[in-house]
Structures are given as structure tokens and as C-alpha cells.
Design an enzyme around this catalytic site. Structure first.
Site, PDB file in Angstrom:
ATOM      1  N   VAL A  63       0.820  -1.227   0.000  1.00  0.00           N
ATOM      2  CA  VAL A  63       0.000   0.000   0.000  1.00  0.00           C
ATOM      3  C   VAL A  63       0.849   1.271   0.000  1.00  0.00           C
ATOM      4  O   VAL A  63       0.307   2.362  -0.123  1.00  0.00           O
ATOM      5  CB  VAL A  63      -1.010   0.023   1.171  1.00  0.00           C
ATOM      6  CG1 VAL A  63      -2.073  -1.048   0.989  1.00  0.00           C
ATOM      7  CG2 VAL A  63      -0.326  -0.103   2.519  1.00  0.00           C
ATOM      8  N   TYR A 154       5.404   5.718  15.574  1.00  0.00           N
ATOM      9  CA  TYR A 154       4.070   5.118  15.424  1.00  0.00           C
ATOM     10  C   TYR A 154       2.980   6.101  15.865  1.00  0.00           C
ATOM     11  O   TYR A 154       1.981   6.308  15.168  1.00  0.00           O
ATOM     12  CB  TYR A 154       4.033   3.837  16.257  1.00  0.00           C
ATOM     13  CG  TYR A 154       2.746   3.062  16.215  1.00  0.00           C
ATOM     14  CD1 TYR A 154       2.465   2.223  15.137  1.00  0.00           C
ATOM     15  CD2 TYR A 154       1.832   3.130  17.260  1.00  0.00           C
ATOM     16  CE1 TYR A 154       1.295   1.481  15.111  1.00  0.00           C
ATOM     17  CE2 TYR A 154       0.656   2.392  17.240  1.00  0.00           C
ATOM     18  CZ  TYR A 154       0.396   1.566  16.159  1.00  0.00           C
ATOM     19  OH  TYR A 154      -0.770   0.835  16.141  1.00  0.00           O
ATOM     20  N   ALA A 156       3.150   9.334  16.021  1.00  0.00           N
ATOM     21  CA  ALA A 156       3.067  10.446  15.064  1.00  0.00           C
ATOM     22  C   ALA A 156       2.281  10.023  13.828  1.00  0.00           C
ATOM     23  O   ALA A 156       1.455  10.790  13.305  1.00  0.00           O
ATOM     24  CB  ALA A 156       4.473  10.908  14.672  1.00  0.00           C
ATOM     25  N   SER A 157       2.507   8.796  13.367  1.00  0.00           N
ATOM     26  CA  SER A 157       1.778   8.326  12.176  1.00  0.00           C
ATOM     27  C   SER A 157       0.287   8.210  12.474  1.00  0.00           C
ATOM     28  O   SER A 157      -0.554   8.547  11.629  1.00  0.00           O
ATOM     29  CB  SER A 157       2.336   6.978  11.692  1.00  0.00           C
ATOM     30  OG  SER A 157       1.963   5.917  12.553  1.00  0.00           O
ATOM     31  N   LYS A 158      -0.043   7.731  13.659  1.00  0.00           N
ATOM     32  CA  LYS A 158      -1.455   7.517  13.999  1.00  0.00           C
ATOM     33  C   LYS A 158      -2.164   8.837  14.298  1.00  0.00           C
ATOM     34  O   LYS A 158      -3.352   8.997  13.996  1.00  0.00           O
ATOM     35  CB  LYS A 158      -1.575   6.549  15.181  1.00  0.00           C
ATOM     36  CG  LYS A 158      -1.075   5.139  14.878  1.00  0.00           C
ATOM     37  CD  LYS A 158      -1.887   4.502  13.764  1.00  0.00           C
ATOM     38  CE  LYS A 158      -1.514   3.052  13.508  1.00  0.00           C
ATOM     39  NZ  LYS A 158      -2.294   2.449  12.424  1.00  0.00           N
ATOM     40  N   ILE A 187      -4.897  -4.605  21.589  1.00  0.00           N
ATOM     41  CA  ILE A 187      -5.673  -5.694  20.991  1.00  0.00           C
ATOM     42  C   ILE A 187      -4.754  -6.898  20.790  1.00  0.00           C
ATOM     43  O   ILE A 187      -3.617  -6.746  20.341  1.00  0.00           O
ATOM     44  CB  ILE A 187      -6.265  -5.267  19.624  1.00  0.00           C
ATOM     45  CG1 ILE A 187      -6.953  -3.900  19.738  1.00  0.00           C
ATOM     46  CG2 ILE A 187      -7.217  -6.332  19.091  1.00  0.00           C
ATOM     47  CD1 ILE A 187      -8.063  -3.797  20.730  1.00  0.00           C
TER      48      ILE A 187
END
Ligand code: NAI
Length: 246
Positions: A63, A154, A156-158, A187
Site C-alpha cells: 500500500v 508510530y 506520530a503516524s497515527k 488488541i
């Protein structure tokens, strides 16, 4: 549009949360294309999900590859005559304390988690705007809302996904194209199974409901946001985390 006539794409659909999202959307009767890097997992998916009504398709695609991912989205829409749902779920971690994070680990996580969601949004958004309907769901994270030690890249990306989601929601709303995010807490999947026991114990202490989430907990929230049950909801962030973020 009846739910069972809808066409959906789920990235990172070969395992974990993405696989459960595919299961849930298939149960609603949607035609689903699961997109993933891992061909060997995708091959097993129809067997694992039972493939009700033979409505599951799989596609191997990175992706982060703008041309290929965009073309895949266009091809799915052309094949089925429409595109109703895109779930930007593919994601990775490369955890380290910020003072030791490498440029490569920063760039890779931002590219897989955030840039891919932009690529998907742009391609699906064009189709949905012409169609005058659609729902794009972003898999963000509790870390994106609150930050997390060892996950600066992570988080920052989210957090970036939330900015992308909110801006896109405002741009596309006039044609009933909706954008919303889900923020899972902890999770139980392959992504979290690899964490040391100490990290899991510390995570558990933060969860008011005192249990880790299941992929199906997240999939049900995504199914709601993908469906017309949430027809008047856009630009929103739904935490599914056992009460961590309030
Ligand atoms: P997972 O690692 O089990 O599954 C992720 C899937 O994405 C894998 O099948 C992987 O092959 C695929 N993928 C990775 N890079 C890709 C690429 N470049 N192109 C295509 N596919 C790619 O992870 P999990 O736990 O199911 O997570 C799914 C999403 O939920 C991720 O975005 C993750 O950040 C997010 N999330 C997970 C949490 C958890 O506790 N497991 C908590 C919060 C958010």
C-alpha cells in the site's frame, strides 16, 4: 444502497484486525477485497473466512506503492461498478525510544501507516465523490491520541491519520462521503503478541475493563462506521479500548 450490495476494500486484511474486519463486512453481505503484502496469508483467507457467497477477493499489493495501490482501488471499483468502503488498516511498528530512533524507522512507519492512508483516500475519494456516497475508515490508535513511550514514530503516524481523516471529512462531506477513525487500545494480535510480558502487564494496568481487546471488538466498530447506521457521522474518532481514553 443496501449493505449487501456494497463493495469494500480492507488493507492489511490478511491477518489480525484486518482479517476480522473482512469477516464482519462479509457477514453484512458486502463484496470485500482484502489487500496485503503477504500472499501466503491471503491464499488461506477464503478458507478461513468461509467466503460466504464467494464475495471475498484478495489482492497482493504494497500500500506504500502509490501507482499500484491507486490502480488496485480503481480496478476494484471498475470491476464491481462501485466502491462504498475503504478501510485503511495496514500498519506496522518499529518501536524504539525517540533518542535512538533511526531515520529509516521513522520514514518506514510514517510511509506504511500514514502515507498509504493518504494514497488510498485520494484514489477512493475520487470514486466516492463521483458516486456521491462512501465511507473511509482509518485505523488509528490510542497511541495516536495519547502518545506512548517507545512509539514516537508510530504515535506520530497515527495522530497524522486523525489529521488526514478530519481534513478529508470536511472536504468530502458535501457529497455524503464520510471519514471516521477507530482508535484501538491494546488488541491481542500478532503485532502485540511479540511484546515482552512486562510491557503487556503495564498495558493491562491502564485498561479499566481489565482485559485486552479482541480483533472482533474493533471489527464491529469498523462495520458500524462502514454502514449506513452511521450515515450522519463524519470526522469522528471512536476509541475502542476498554475505557483507557475518555
Ligand atoms: P498485524 O501486524 O497483525 O496486521 C497488519 C497487516 O498489515 C499484516 O497482514 C501486514 O502484512 C499488513 N501490511 C503491513 N504493511 C503493509 C503494506 N505496506 N502493504 C500492505 N499490507 C501491509 O497488525 P494488527 O494488530 O492486526 O493491526 C492492524 C492495524 O491496527 C494497524 O494499523 C495497527 O497499527 C492498528 N492497531 C493495532 C493495535 C493492536 O493492539 N494490535 C492497537 C492500535 C492500533
Amino acid at each position: 444502497m443496501a449493505e449487501n450490495e456494497k463493495v469494500a476494500i480492507v488493507t492489511g486484511g490478511a491477518r489480525g484486525i484486518g482479517k476480522e474486519i473482512c469477516r464482519e463486512l462479509l457477514a453484512m453481505g458486502m463484496t470485500v477485497t482484502a489487500v496485503d503484502l503477504k500472499a501466503e496469508l491471503l491464499d488461506k483467507l477464503p478458507g478461513e473466512l468461509g467466503n460466504p457467497g464467494a464475495k471475498l477477493q484478495t489482492a497482493v499489493c504494497d500500500v506504500t506503492d502509490s501507482d499500484n495501490f491507486s490502480k488496485l482501488i480503481e480496478d476494484v471499483a471498475e470491476k464491481h461498478g462501485r466502491l462504498d468502503v475503504l478501510v485503511n488498516n495496514a500498519g506496522i511498528t518499529r518501536d524504539n525510544i525517540v533518542l535512538q530512533l533511526t531515520d529509516d524507522d521513522w520514514d518506514l512507519v510514517l510511509k506504511v501507516n500514514l502515507k498509504s492512508a493518504f494514497i488510498g483516500t485520494r484514489a477512493a475519494g475520487k470514486i466516492m465523490m463521483r458516486q456521491r456516497s462512501g465511507s473511509i475508515v482509518y485505523m488509528s490508535s490510542y497511541s495516536g491520541l495519547e502518545g506512548n513511550r517507545g512509539q514516537a514514530n508510530y504515535a506520530a503516524s497515527k495522530a497524522g491519520m486523525l489529521g488526514l481523516m478530519k481534513s478529508t471529512a470536511k472536504e468530502l462531506a458535501k457529497r455524503s462521503v464520510r471519514c471516521n477513525a477507530v482508535c484501538p487500545g491494546f488488541i491481542q494480535t500478532d503485532m502485540t503478541d511479540v511484546l515482552p510480558q512486562q510491557a503487556k502487564d503495564m498495558a493491562m494496568e491502564q485498561i479499566p475493563m481489565q482485559r485486552f481487546g479482541k480483533p472482533s471488538d474493533i471489527a464491529k466498530a469498523v462495520a458500524f462506521l462502514a454502514s449506513d447506521s452511521s450515515a450522519y457521522i463524519t470526522g469522528q474518532t471512536l476509541s475502542v479500548d476498554g475505557g483507557m481514553h475518555t
